[in-house]
Scaffold this motif. Structure first.
Motif, PDB file in Angstrom:
ATOM      1  N   PRO A 133     -49.552 -18.977 -44.446  1.00 21.97           N
ATOM      2  CA  PRO A 133     -49.108 -20.491 -44.900  1.00 21.97           C
ATOM      3  C   PRO A 133     -48.159 -20.818 -44.034  1.00 21.97           C
ATOM      4  CG  PRO A 133     -48.411 -19.364 -46.572  1.00 21.97           C
ATOM      5  CD  PRO A 133     -48.880 -18.409 -45.082  1.00 21.97           C
ATOM      6  N   GLY A 134     -47.431 -20.345 -42.958  1.00 21.08           N
ATOM      7  CA  GLY A 134     -46.513 -20.683 -42.243  1.00 21.08           C
ATOM      8  C   GLY A 134     -46.762 -21.610 -40.931  1.00 21.08           C
ATOM      9  N   ASN A 135     -45.660 -21.313 -39.109  1.00 20.33           N
ATOM     10  CA  ASN A 135     -46.645 -22.280 -38.616  1.00 20.33           C
ATOM     11  C   ASN A 135     -48.114 -22.207 -37.454  1.00 20.33           C
ATOM     12  OD1 ASN A 135     -46.032 -20.124 -36.968  1.00 20.33           O
ATOM     13  ND2 ASN A 135     -43.702 -20.924 -36.238  1.00 20.33           N
ATOM     14  N   ILE A 136     -48.246 -22.753 -36.883  1.00 25.01           N
ATOM     15  CA  ILE A 136     -49.356 -22.632 -35.779  1.00 25.01           C
ATOM     16  C   ILE A 136     -49.304 -20.842 -34.710  1.00 25.01           C
ATOM     17  CG2 ILE A 136     -51.015 -23.357 -34.138  1.00 25.01           C
ATOM     18  CD1 ILE A 136     -49.806 -26.197 -34.723  1.00 25.01           C
ATOM     19  N   HIS A 137     -47.570 -20.809 -35.050  1.00 26.17           N
ATOM     20  CA  HIS A 137     -47.611 -19.853 -34.099  1.00 26.17           C
ATOM     21  C   HIS A 137     -48.203 -18.056 -34.997  1.00 26.17           C
ATOM     22  CE1 HIS A 137     -45.790 -16.562 -31.514  1.00 26.17           C
ATOM     23  NE2 HIS A 137     -45.523 -16.064 -32.416  1.00 26.17           N
ATOM     24  N   ALA A 138     -47.457 -18.393 -36.409  1.00 30.77           N
ATOM     25  CA  ALA A 138     -48.139 -17.308 -37.739  1.00 30.77           C
ATOM     26  C   ALA A 138     -49.202 -17.714 -37.546  1.00 30.77           C
ATOM     27  CB  ALA A 138     -46.493 -17.646 -38.921  1.00 30.77           C
ATOM     28  N   ALA A 139     -50.214 -18.369 -37.626  1.00 25.56           N
ATOM     29  CA  ALA A 139     -51.591 -18.261 -38.377  1.00 25.56           C
ATOM     30  C   ALA A 139     -51.971 -18.010 -36.709  1.00 25.56           C
ATOM     31  CB  ALA A 139     -51.855 -19.765 -38.164  1.00 25.56           C
ATOM     32  N   ASN A 140     -51.926 -18.321 -35.456  1.00 27.33           N
ATOM     33  CA  ASN A 140     -52.682 -17.959 -34.839  1.00 27.33           C
ATOM     34  C   ASN A 140     -52.362 -16.467 -34.445  1.00 27.33           C
ATOM     35  OD1 ASN A 140     -53.599 -19.779 -33.377  1.00 27.33           O
ATOM     36  ND2 ASN A 140     -51.299 -19.989 -32.018  1.00 27.33           N
ATOM     37  N   ILE A 141     -51.817 -15.584 -34.900  1.00 28.11           N
ATOM     38  CA  ILE A 141     -51.180 -13.972 -34.751  1.00 28.11           C
ATOM     39  C   ILE A 141     -51.984 -13.730 -36.385  1.00 28.11           C
ATOM     40  CG2 ILE A 141     -49.256 -12.300 -35.506  1.00 28.11           C
ATOM     41  CD1 ILE A 141     -47.252 -13.678 -33.953  1.00 28.11           C
ATOM     42  N   VAL A 142     -51.951 -14.458 -36.986  1.00 32.41           N
ATOM     43  CA  VAL A 142     -52.765 -13.481 -38.127  1.00 32.41           C
ATOM     44  C   VAL A 142     -54.153 -13.599 -37.664  1.00 32.41           C
ATOM     45  CG1 VAL A 142     -53.308 -13.874 -40.094  1.00 32.41           C
ATOM     46  CG2 VAL A 142     -51.092 -13.377 -40.108  1.00 32.41           C
ATOM     47  N   SER A 143     -54.845 -15.024 -37.145  1.00 24.75           N
ATOM     48  CA  SER A 143     -56.154 -14.526 -36.977  1.00 24.75           C
ATOM     49  C   SER A 143     -56.588 -13.720 -35.490  1.00 24.75           C
ATOM     50  CB  SER A 143     -56.710 -15.580 -36.290  1.00 24.75           C
ATOM     51  OG  SER A 143     -56.999 -16.696 -34.734  1.00 24.75           O
ATOM     52  N   GLU A 144     -55.560 -13.683 -35.101  1.00 26.21           N
ATOM     53  CA  GLU A 144     -55.514 -12.704 -33.302  1.00 26.21           C
ATOM     54  C   GLU A 144     -55.562 -11.167 -34.241  1.00 26.21           C
ATOM     55  OE1 GLU A 144     -52.628 -13.009 -30.764  1.00 26.21           O
ATOM     56  OE2 GLU A 144     -53.684 -15.488 -29.864  1.00 26.21           O
ATOM     57  N   THR A 145     -54.734 -11.006 -35.528  1.00 23.09           N
ATOM     58  CA  THR A 145     -55.366  -9.799 -35.510  1.00 23.09           C
ATOM     59  C   THR A 145     -56.522 -10.220 -36.022  1.00 23.09           C
ATOM     60  OG1 THR A 145     -51.815  -9.796 -35.514  1.00 23.09           O
ATOM     61  CG2 THR A 145     -53.921  -8.603 -36.951  1.00 23.09           C
ATOM     62  N   VAL A 146     -56.902 -10.524 -37.309  1.00 24.85           N
ATOM     63  CA  VAL A 146     -58.436 -10.169 -38.274  1.00 24.85           C
ATOM     64  C   VAL A 146     -59.121 -10.330 -36.908  1.00 24.85           C
ATOM     65  CG1 VAL A 146     -59.909 -11.843 -39.609  1.00 24.85           C
ATOM     66  CG2 VAL A 146     -56.898 -11.598 -40.094  1.00 24.85           C
ATOM     67  N   SER A 147     -58.755 -10.896 -35.911  1.00 24.95           N
ATOM     68  CA  SER A 147     -59.731 -10.265 -34.881  1.00 24.95           C
ATOM     69  C   SER A 147     -60.127  -9.406 -34.836  1.00 24.95           C
ATOM     70  CB  SER A 147     -60.012 -11.731 -34.252  1.00 24.95           C
ATOM     71  OG  SER A 147     -60.913 -11.083 -33.042  1.00 24.95           O
ATOM     72  N   MET A 148     -58.774  -8.785 -34.550  1.00 24.98           N
ATOM     73  CA  MET A 148     -59.019  -7.079 -33.543  1.00 24.98           C
ATOM     74  C   MET A 148     -59.419  -6.258 -34.392  1.00 24.98           C
ATOM     75  SD  MET A 148     -57.014  -4.607 -33.550  1.00 24.98           S
ATOM     76  CE  MET A 148     -55.348  -4.711 -34.852  1.00 24.98           C
ATOM     77  N   LEU A 149     -59.224  -6.991 -35.583  1.00 25.19           N
ATOM     78  CA  LEU A 149     -59.660  -5.384 -36.747  1.00 25.19           C
ATOM     79  C   LEU A 149     -61.187  -5.554 -37.329  1.00 25.19           C
ATOM     80  CD1 LEU A 149     -57.016  -6.002 -39.572  1.00 25.19           C
ATOM     81  CD2 LEU A 149     -57.065  -4.165 -38.485  1.00 25.19           C
ATOM     82  N   LEU A 150     -61.256  -6.267 -36.329  1.00 23.58           N
ATOM     83  CA  LEU A 150     -62.958  -7.049 -36.860  1.00 23.58           C
ATOM     84  C   LEU A 150     -63.486  -6.222 -36.394  1.00 23.58           C
ATOM     85  CD1 LEU A 150     -63.548 -10.489 -37.618  1.00 23.58           C
ATOM     86  CD2 LEU A 150     -64.645  -8.081 -39.058  1.00 23.58           C
ATOM     87  N   TRP A 151     -63.488  -6.486 -34.846  1.00 18.27           N
ATOM     88  CA  TRP A 151     -63.315  -5.691 -33.517  1.00 18.27           C
ATOM     89  C   TRP A 151     -63.620  -4.445 -33.910  1.00 18.27           C
ATOM     90  CZ3 TRP A 151     -66.909  -6.055 -29.767  1.00 18.27           C
ATOM     91  CH2 TRP A 151     -67.444  -8.282 -29.826  1.00 18.27           C
ATOM     92  N   ARG A 152     -62.855  -3.743 -34.375  1.00 17.12           N
ATOM     93  CA  ARG A 152     -62.673  -2.619 -34.604  1.00 17.12           C
ATOM     94  C   ARG A 152     -62.974  -1.508 -35.290  1.00 17.12           C
ATOM     95  NH1 ARG A 152     -56.068  -0.522 -33.770  1.00 17.12           N
ATOM     96  NH2 ARG A 152     -57.326   1.201 -34.209  1.00 17.12           N
ATOM     97  N   PHE A 153     -63.508  -2.601 -36.330  1.00 20.25           N
ATOM     98  CA  PHE A 153     -64.231  -1.750 -37.707  1.00 20.25           C
ATOM     99  C   PHE A 153     -65.760  -2.038 -37.014  1.00 20.25           C
ATOM    100  CE2 PHE A 153     -62.241  -2.150 -41.983  1.00 20.25           C
ATOM    101  CZ  PHE A 153     -60.852  -1.818 -41.985  1.00 20.25           C
ATOM    102  N   MET A 154     -65.951  -3.668 -36.590  1.00 21.86           N
ATOM    103  CA  MET A 154     -67.358  -3.992 -36.634  1.00 21.86           C
ATOM    104  C   MET A 154     -68.614  -2.751 -35.783  1.00 21.86           C
ATOM    105  SD  MET A 154     -68.699  -5.052 -39.002  1.00 21.86           S
ATOM    106  CE  MET A 154     -71.024  -5.168 -38.283  1.00 21.86           C
ATOM    107  N   THR A 155     -67.166  -1.981 -34.320  1.00 22.44           N
ATOM    108  CA  THR A 155     -67.117  -1.385 -33.324  1.00 22.44           C
ATOM    109  C   THR A 155     -67.652   0.291 -34.039  1.00 22.44           C
ATOM    110  OG1 THR A 155     -65.952  -2.829 -31.584  1.00 22.44           O
ATOM    111  CG2 THR A 155     -66.528  -0.432 -31.348  1.00 22.44           C
ATOM    112  N   LYS A 156     -66.925   0.197 -35.314  1.00 19.71           N
ATOM    113  CA  LYS A 156     -67.318   1.834 -35.617  1.00 19.71           C
ATOM    114  C   LYS A 156     -68.830   1.631 -36.497  1.00 19.71           C
ATOM    115  CE  LYS A 156     -66.576   5.495 -36.977  1.00 19.71           C
ATOM    116  NZ  LYS A 156     -66.955   7.414 -36.485  1.00 19.71           N
ATOM    117  N   VAL A 157     -68.581   0.284 -37.380  1.00 18.68           N
ATOM    118  CA  VAL A 157     -70.631   0.489 -38.116  1.00 18.68           C
ATOM    119  C   VAL A 157     -71.014   0.337 -37.137  1.00 18.68           C
ATOM    120  CG1 VAL A 157     -71.478  -1.751 -39.261  1.00 18.68           C
ATOM    121  CG2 VAL A 157     -69.159  -0.536 -39.847  1.00 18.68           C
ATOM    122  N   TRP A 158     -71.220  -0.018 -35.555  1.00 21.65           N
ATOM    123  CA  TRP A 158     -72.611  -0.456 -35.239  1.00 21.65           C
ATOM    124  C   TRP A 158     -72.566   1.320 -34.263  1.00 21.65           C
ATOM    125  CZ3 TRP A 158     -71.137  -5.561 -34.582  1.00 21.65           C
ATOM    126  CH2 TRP A 158     -71.982  -6.482 -35.123  1.00 21.65           C
TER     127      TRP A 158
END
Ligand code: ZN
Ligand code: ZN
Ligand code: ZN
Ligand code: ZN
Length: 730
Positions: free
Chosen positions: A264-289
């Motif tokens: 719910p924070g500002n855009i800066h905080a939202a970006n951090i979360v979205s970047e982190t989620v994206s990074m986690l997604l890649w790490r998880f999916m890389t392992k899946v593949w």
């Protein structure tokens, strides 16, 4: 008779209308293997022929065995979906009746007759009750929308289910705490407004402040996702320890739990979360593949994972591949490429469309990883040579390691050839090598050792973040490596130097190359072991200078290198050393080259070649003069003086020998009043610099050969010593 020990198979007399539905009948727990309890009174002994293959030899009255309520001898009334209350006598049960939904004794089912739930009415022929049973069997996996068949619920899936449910709970708590935010203490500023004077310290902070100063009192919340992401990473590490099947389900399930995280924070905080989620997604999916590539999961299992993956609410900017499924290893095109039968990665099917080996980068990475672990470097090289993908940059970096894999397979010729061949869409690898990479290849080709390639790698946002394996410090012998001729090494090196300006400019590389070509072999830790080569006759030396120049001239104009047979005849080692030396001479003519001292040192075992080097340089007196300045500067430089303390007589003598040639060669002018000769004389100190003593002795032995000007310099040197004029260099 041994009835007491004989297991009894009891086949339920099921009034099954849909006998074709194997799974349904298989699943309803009415086929059981039980031990005979020995109650002979209850056992009616008869043999009943069902068909040729199956005979029931013993049966027990069904009432004593666990059974679903609808299979009970008690009357059961069927309805598709009636939850109002027990239908007729459905609420009754015997003590072996099981609840179809809860999979436990009817007597302990909490919902047996509860209106609105009423498990006693459940039976397998109802779509509603069947779905409810599946859901309860699948547990949390069902809630996550996995579509596994409840029949496939094995220990792996159960384990994944419990882990995911536990994780969902703990993650929700962490996420909720994150969403509350926290007050950043650095925002609170002391307020000097007059309105505060009448307010007691106990007043809640929301109410303090007036219209004039309210800005100072606004609570600014901050959001820190770190704790949440740490928790997710912890789960990833936990999952990695599990069986592949459990792991893959845990990872995909977990993604569903965090992929929608926002702030719910500002855009800066939202970006951090979205970047982190994206990074986690890649790490998880890389392992899946990695798992999908490494293990042969059943196609039905993969299909269910794919269905799940397709429904994941991935962020709109997500760059993950659209499909989860990967080519099986036995795919005709893929396996033909691995076996070397297909070298294009393309196949024209009969009347069907053109097939191209194109895979997502993560899948390629997973295959690389798997093949590395199996030491299948030949297959790995074949695959990387032809596979295509969308992310060209990451793929290019992987493809650039093809020569290394070929080397690890002992195929040096293939590796060298690959580096020098033009590549579609990129400059040839040889022209892009860094000096360090180039030296690593020289070391591989001459030592029969290669760096260990990383076994495990991680990805950030789809980009490989492994260090360059060529720069690895751990090297191991190449199995079954066939030796590569030193002349071939030199030809390769000269072609790289011809097309790669960065390597060409790097002096360290030249020094390493000189040491390599004047060595008999390279030790496993990468140090060329120098060899003495007898001095060839003078005619040969002169002819070789011309021949070497011609070879190098052809190289620069045509990018081809051809060594005439006569070039090596008689003196193969010497020819090699002189060819490399002549190449270095051209390099020195091209642009400024330092340090020169290490070049001289590489002739340690072959003084005659150093002289040859000097005479090659003689055509450019200004370059010789420049080198003399450089050399004398380096000799008095503090950095090199440390090195000189470790020198033996050989090194001092080698330096003196090189300097001596400036005196012996009459066409070289030395003026005692100008730099660098004057400086040499001014700082003369034989006791500190053994090479000076050595130089003096060389000159004294050949005094008759010296020009009058140079003899004068020698006399000055001799005087300096006699007078004890030892000026110590700072
Ligand atoms: Zn019963
Ligand atoms: Zn129940
Ligand atoms: Zn205030
Ligand atoms: Zn105020």
């Amino acid at each position: 008779m041994m009835e007491h020990d004989i297991p009894i198979i009891i086949l339920s007399d099921d009034d099954d209308e849909n006998e074709g539905d194997f799974f349904t009948t298989h699943n309803d727990s009415s086929v059981m293997i039980v031990e005979n309890e020995g109650n002979e009174a209850d056992v009616s002994k008869h043999i009943e022929e069902l068909d040729e293959d199956l005979a029931i030899t013993y049966s027990q009255t069904a009432t004593v065995l666990p059974h679903a309520r609808y299979d009970c001898t008690l009357a059961f009334c069927r309805a598709e979906q009636d939850l109002s209350g027990p239908l007729e006598d459905n609420g009754k049960h015997c003590d072996q009746c099981f609840c179809y939904i809860c999979d436990k004794l009817a007597s302990v089912c909490e919902f047996w007759t509860i209106p609105g739930i009423c498990h006693c009415n459940a039976h397998k022929h109802s779509v509603y009750w069947k779905a409810l049973r599946d859901k309860s069997l699948m547990g949390f996996l069902h809630e996550l929308n996995f579509t596994f068949d409840p029949l496939d619920m094995d220990s792996d899936l159960r384990h994944a289910e419990t882990s995911l449910q536990k994780f969902a709970g703990s993650l929700a708590m962490k996420y909720a705490t994150f969403l509350l935010g926290f007050e950043d203490p650095s925002y609170s500023t002391s307020c000097w407004c007059t309105c505060h004077r009448n307010i007691k310290s106990t007043t809640p902070c929301q109410t303090i402040g007036c219209n004039g100063c309210y800005k100072h009192h606004i609570k600014i919340l901050d959001y820190d996702y770190t704790v949440v992401s740490q928790h997710i990473k912890m789960f990833l590490n936990e999952a990695k320890k599990e069986n592949p099947k459990a792991c893959v389900v845990m990872l995909l399930g977990a993604i569903k739990l965090f992929v929608t995280h926002t702030t719910p924070g500002n855009i800066h905080a939202a970006n951090i979360v979205s970047e982190t989620v994206s990074m986690l997604l890649w790490r998880f999916m890389t392992k899946v593949w990695m798992l999908l590539v490494a293990f042969n999961f059943s196609s039905s299992f993969i299909k269910q994972l794919e269905t799940f993956y397709q429904k994941l609410p991935l962020p709109s900017n997500c760059t993950l591949p659209k499909s989860l499924s990967v080519l099986p290893w036995d795919d005709p095109l893929l396996s033909a490429v691995m076996k070397g039968q297909n070298i294009t990665g393309e196949r024209q099917g009969k009347g069907r469309r053109h097939k191209v080996l194109c895979e997502p980068v993560v899948v390629i990475q997973a295959r690389v990883c798997k093949l590395q672990q199996q030491n299948k470097y030949r297959e790995l090289a074949r695959y990387l040579k032809v596979v295509k993908s969308i992310n060209n940059l990451t793929l290019q970096r992987m493809k650039d390691l093809v020569p290394l894999y070929l080397c690890k397979d002992g195929d040096y010729t293939g590796a060298v050839c690959h580096m020098l061949s033009p590549m579609p869409g990129a400059m040839c690898l040889a022209s892009r090598l860094t000096p360090q990479q180039f030296r690593a290849y020289l070391r591989i080709l001459t030592s029969g050792h290669a760096p260990d390639v990383a076994q495990e790698f991680d990805t950030g946002n789809g980009n490989m973040i492994i260090p360059d394996p060529l720069l690895s410090t751990k090297w191991t012998p190449i199995e079954g490596s066939n030796s590569f001729k030193m002349m071939e090494v030199l030809k390769f090196a000269l072609r790289v130097l011809d097309c790669n300006s960065i390597v060409f400019a790097n002096s360290e590389t030249w020094v390493y190359l000189l040491s390599v070509v004047s060595s008999s072999f390279t030790s496993p830790d990468g140090f060329p072991i120098g060899a003495f080569y007898p001095e060839p006759d003078i005619t040969y030396q002169t002819e070789t200078r011309d021949a070497a120049s011609a070879i190098l001239e052809e190289l620069t104009t045509t990018s081809r290198i051809q060594i005439p047979k006569t070039f090596e005849s008689g003196y193969p080692d010497q020819a090699r050393l002189l060819l490399a030396t002549q190449a270095l001479v051209l390099r020195i003519f091209h642009s400024k080259f330092r340090p020169i001292l290490s070049v001289i040192m590489s002739f340690r075992f072959n003084f005659w070649a150093l002289r040859w080097f000097f005479y090659s340089l003689l055509v450019r007196p200004e370059v010789l003069h420049y080198l003399l300045c450089c050399l004398l500067e380096e000799l008095s430089d503090k950095r090199y003086q440390l090195l000189q303390r470790k020198w033996t007589e050989t090194e001092h003598s080698l330096v003196a020998y090189f300097l001596c040639m400036y005196f012996w060669e009459n066409s070289v002018v030395l003026d005692l009043n100008t730099y660098p000769t004057n400086s040499l004389l001014a700082t003369w100190n034989e006791s500190h610099n053994p090479w000076q003593l050595s130089l003096k002795l060389y000159l004294e032995c050949n005094e008759a050969k010296l020009t009058p000007e140079k003899r004068k310099i020698l006399h000055l040197i001799q005087q300096q010593e006699k007078m004890g004029l030892t000026s110590i260099p700072f």
